[in-house]
Design an enzyme around this catalytic site. Structure first.
Site, mmCIF file in Angstrom:
data_model
loop_
_atom_site.group_PDB
_atom_site.id
_atom_site.type_symbol
_atom_site.label_atom_id
_atom_site.label_comp_id
_atom_site.label_asym_id
_atom_site.label_seq_id
_atom_site.Cartn_x
_atom_site.Cartn_y
_atom_site.Cartn_z
ATOM 1 N N CYS A 75 3.601 -13.275 4.374
ATOM 2 C CA CYS A 75 4.840 -12.492 4.401
ATOM 3 C C CYS A 75 5.146 -12.037 5.835
ATOM 4 C CB CYS A 75 4.765 -11.337 3.399
ATOM 5 S SG CYS A 75 6.383 -10.658 2.984
ATOM 6 N N HIS A 168 2.396 -13.179 -1.882
ATOM 7 C CA HIS A 168 1.223 -12.348 -1.576
ATOM 8 C C HIS A 168 0.075 -12.665 -2.530
ATOM 9 C CE1 HIS A 168 3.043 -9.235 1.122
ATOM 10 N NE2 HIS A 168 4.162 -9.694 0.555
ATOM 11 N N GLU A 170 -2.880 -11.603 -2.380
ATOM 12 C CA GLU A 170 -3.729 -10.419 -2.540
ATOM 13 C C GLU A 170 -3.226 -9.459 -3.608
ATOM 14 O OE1 GLU A 170 -0.587 -9.014 0.340
ATOM 15 O OE2 GLU A 170 -1.580 -10.909 -0.092
#
Length: 172
Positions: A75, A168, A170
């Site tokens: 990102c 993302h 994560e």
């Protein structure tokens, strides 16, 4: 840091690549100064990735690239890699001109077309392909998203050592 074994944080003030680094991850999120506030008002201008260019850590990123150490930008990290000229193209304001946060399905072409669900969370996530440039698409959205002009979710350089992606991982 919990996603990578033996990982450690490199402060943005660092100018030299630490020894034994095998991968640099430039994470996503609004932690990297993508907003310039106008005279302590709530109004701001967004400059994704540009403020990071003035940070000493960019020397560490460039040194890692010179040494062929893999770099992954997620990102805002992807935005930084584009601003540094390490990946081609640009990231522009989403078509709906809004912040978008949702779970999307992606397909990775380096893992036998493996599908993953990941979250996108951005305002400037619309990847604009360059007219020319040496890069490969390694990650796509499986469905066309109205916010973007194409379904490119991640690109890498021809040498396969610099990767940028909007979703993302994560957050999963």
């Amino acid at each position: 840091l919990q996603f990578f074994k033996n990982s450690f944080y490199i402060p943005h003030t660092e100018t030299k690549l630490p020894n034994n680094v095998k991968l640099i991850v430039i994470p996503g999120g609004f932690a990297f100064g993508d907003r310039v506030y106008n005279k302590a008002t709530e109004e701001y201008s967004i400059c994704p990735g540009k403020m990071a260019l003035e940070s000493p850590i960019t020397n560490v990123i460039k040194e890692a690239v010179r040494k062929k150490i893999p770099v992954l930008g997620i990102c805002n990290g992807f935005q930084i890699l584009i601003e540094l000229g390490l990946l081609p193209g640009k990231l522009e304001l989403n078509n709906n001109k809004k912040f978008v946060s949702k779970n999307v399905e992606t397909v990775c072409f380096f893992e036998k077309n493996t599908k993953f669900n990941m979250y996108i969370a951005n305002s400037f996530g619309r990847y604009v392909k360059p007219d020319n440039g040496n890069y490969k698409i390694f990650l796509k959205y499986t469905n066309k998203l109205d916010e973007y002009d194409n379904n490119i979710a991640g690109i890498c350089n021809e040498e396969l050592n610099i990767f940028g992606m909007m979703p993302h991982p994560e957050r999963n």
